[in-house]
Design an enzyme around this catalytic site. Structure first.
Site, PDB file in Angstrom:
ATOM      1  N   PHE A 234       0.846  -1.194   0.000  1.00 28.75           N
ATOM      2  CA  PHE A 234       0.000   0.000   0.000  1.00 28.75           C
ATOM      3  C   PHE A 234       0.881   1.243   0.000  1.00 28.75           C
ATOM      4  CE2 PHE A 234      -2.405   3.284   2.399  1.00 28.75           C
ATOM      5  CZ  PHE A 234      -3.448   3.452   1.497  1.00 28.75           C
ATOM      6  N   GLU A 235       0.651   2.142  -0.948  1.00 34.68           N
ATOM      7  CA  GLU A 235       1.370   3.415  -1.039  1.00 34.68           C
ATOM      8  C   GLU A 235       0.376   4.520  -0.687  1.00 34.68           C
ATOM      9  OE1 GLU A 235       2.965   6.448  -0.959  1.00 34.68           O
ATOM     10  OE2 GLU A 235       4.597   5.168  -1.705  1.00 34.68           O
ATOM     11  N   THR A 236       0.542   5.075   0.504  1.00 36.01           N
ATOM     12  CA  THR A 236      -0.480   5.966   1.055  1.00 36.01           C
ATOM     13  C   THR A 236      -0.671   7.239   0.255  1.00 36.01           C
ATOM     14  OG1 THR A 236      -1.242   6.968   3.117  1.00 36.01           O
ATOM     15  CG2 THR A 236       1.097   7.183   2.619  1.00 36.01           C
ATOM     16  N   ARG A 237       0.321   7.613  -0.595  1.00 39.08           N
ATOM     17  CA  ARG A 237       0.230   8.871  -1.355  1.00 39.08           C
ATOM     18  C   ARG A 237      -0.258   8.674  -2.782  1.00 39.08           C
ATOM     19  NH1 ARG A 237       6.292  10.170  -1.494  1.00 39.08           N
ATOM     20  NH2 ARG A 237       6.233   7.921  -1.910  1.00 39.08           N
ATOM     21  N   ASP A 241      -4.069   3.601  -5.193  1.00 36.39           N
ATOM     22  CA  ASP A 241      -4.436   3.102  -3.872  1.00 36.39           C
ATOM     23  C   ASP A 241      -5.552   3.948  -3.255  1.00 36.39           C
ATOM     24  OD1 ASP A 241      -1.555   2.732  -4.623  1.00 36.39           O
ATOM     25  OD2 ASP A 241      -1.610   1.339  -2.945  1.00 36.39           O
TER      26      ASP A 241
END
Length: 427
Positions: A234-237, A241
């Protein structure tokens, strides 16, 4: 019910619908895309609607094309990284396919079941420079939360306005990407991005996984062993996603290296087949019956598992010591170079690995047994010439040097040396 098009049928059909007059994907610019979108609208105004939905940092229009009347809305966007151009051209070919074949039962069903919204060029300023980031120097795909780029704000506003049931996030990936430990190029990599760090599922992500499985099934007969899965951390930025988190599941398609030097055409064909197959499965409902294991079993990418060229078992002079036997690994990527005002696409490369490279795959392998690999002594050198062995300083190879080499075959115990092959990539 009308049967879906076979992958081979679509692969062959691409040659018919391929838009003529466009430069190679790496040279397609905002002006080309805008002109084509206006042409689609003018040639079929009852089918295509084009809307300017934003402006880039430098004021270039961000154009959305819309077609179809169905209840399921799908959003596709490409080239949020300016140096990742393949899917932009593939989308234009998709639009031409729909325009030419709108009366075919498969296309008619697609148009009646789906409403498609496509933003073929999200980062026109980056495309103009053939660079990843936008004109501010920001990676748009890391701006989903901060929203400091006008391009990112445009994509977020589109998602909020359209509330699409599915998104297609279209990219290119590095040319060193291999499928698992196979050494084969990851020509297409797929991902149904997670919505949080736990990487759990919800109905939307399950749908995206099934769409990825449809694409895998369509492409594997055309590129066996060359379909991989992108890293699912998961890439929060990132936009992909976060769209899932905001309620729009997404399908990531990453176009990578091809297993032959000429790559543009086969990769465009694969993108076209992937997009048409996915949209047909969505419109027919066939996507609901796909085996989810076909997604889960896609092998993950290996980001550094591939080289463009490997010379196996040549004699090499390092910075010190005597000659030794080693493999030489060259990594390459497309680049745009401008000469006398005219841009062109070149293959830029450098020596990336030196030593025992048996664990690496390569687009091309050269048997270096009995040959001496040295830096190219002159741009005018040609295969077949007979030369003395360069001085010690002129023989040295090391990681990081430009991929400009010649392979020499000794004609006697102490020379002279015949040039067996010249290897020259752009800098």
């Amino acid at each position: 019910m009308t049967a879906p098009a076979s992958p081979r049928e679509l692969f062959d059909l691409w040659a018919e619908v391929r838009l003529q007059g466009l430069p190679p994907p790496a040279l397609v610019r905002h002006a080309h895309v805008e002109a084509r979108l206006r042409h689609f609208q003018a040639s079929a105004p009852d089918l295509f609607q084009v809307e300017e939905v934003g402006r880039s940092v430098e004021g270039r229009s961000l154009n959305l094309i819309r077609f179809g009347t169905g209840p399921r809305h799908v959003l596709l966007w490409s080239q949020m990284h300016g140096d990742e151009p393949t899917a932009t051209s593939a989308l234009l070919d998709l639009f031409e396919y729909v325009r030419r074949h709108r009366e075919h039962p498969r296309v008619a069903r697609l148009l009646s079941e789906l409403t498609l919204h496509a933003l073929p060029l999200l980062n026109p300023d980056g495309a103009e420079r053939f660079q990843r980031r936008n004109a501010q120097g920001i990676d748009i795909n890391r701006d989903a939360l901060a929203l400091q780029t006008p391009e990112g704000r445009t994509l977020k506003a589109l998602r909020d306005r359209l509330q699409p049931s599915l998104g297609f996030n279209l990219h290119n990936q590095g040319w060193r990407t291999a499928v698992g430990g196979t050494g084969k190029p990851a020509s297409i990599s797929l991902l149904a991005p997670p919505f949080d760090a736990s990487r759990g599922d919800n109905p939307g992500r399950v749908l995206a996984k099934k769409v990825c499985a449809v694409i895998r099934n369509a492409l594997e007969p055309l590129a066996p062993g060359q379909i991989g899965r992108y890293d699912d951390s998961f890439e929060t930025r990132a936009f992909g996603d976060n769209l899932v988190r905001w309620g729009t599941p997404t399908v990531l398609i990453e176009t990578g290296p091809w297993s032959a030097p000429e790559s543009d055409e086969p990769l465009l064909r694969l993108n076209f087949v992937a997009l048409v197959s996915a949209l047909e499965a969505l419109s027919s409902g066939a996507v609901e019956h796909v085996d989810l294991e076909r997604y889960e079993s896609i092998p993950f990418n290996e980001s550094k598992g591939l080289l463009h060229l490997v010379i196996r078992g040549a004699h090499v002079f390092g910075e010190a010591g005597e000659a030794f036997v080693a493999d030489i690994g060259i990594a390459a990527t497309q680049a745009v170079r401008t000469r006398e005002g005219t841009p062109s696409v070149v293959l830029a490369g450098s020596i990336e690995e030196l030593g025992d490279l048996r664990v690496y795959g390569a687009v091309e392998e050269v048997d270096g047994a009995g040959l001496i690999a040295v830096p190219l002594s002159s741009e005018s050198v040609k295969a077949g010439e007979v030369l003395p062995l360069p001085s010690r300083s002129g023989r040295t190879l090391s990681v990081g040097l430009p991929a400009e080499l010649m392979l020499l075959r000794p004609e006697g115990p102490s020379g002279p040396y015949r040039v067996e092959r010249v290897i020259r990539y752009a800098r």
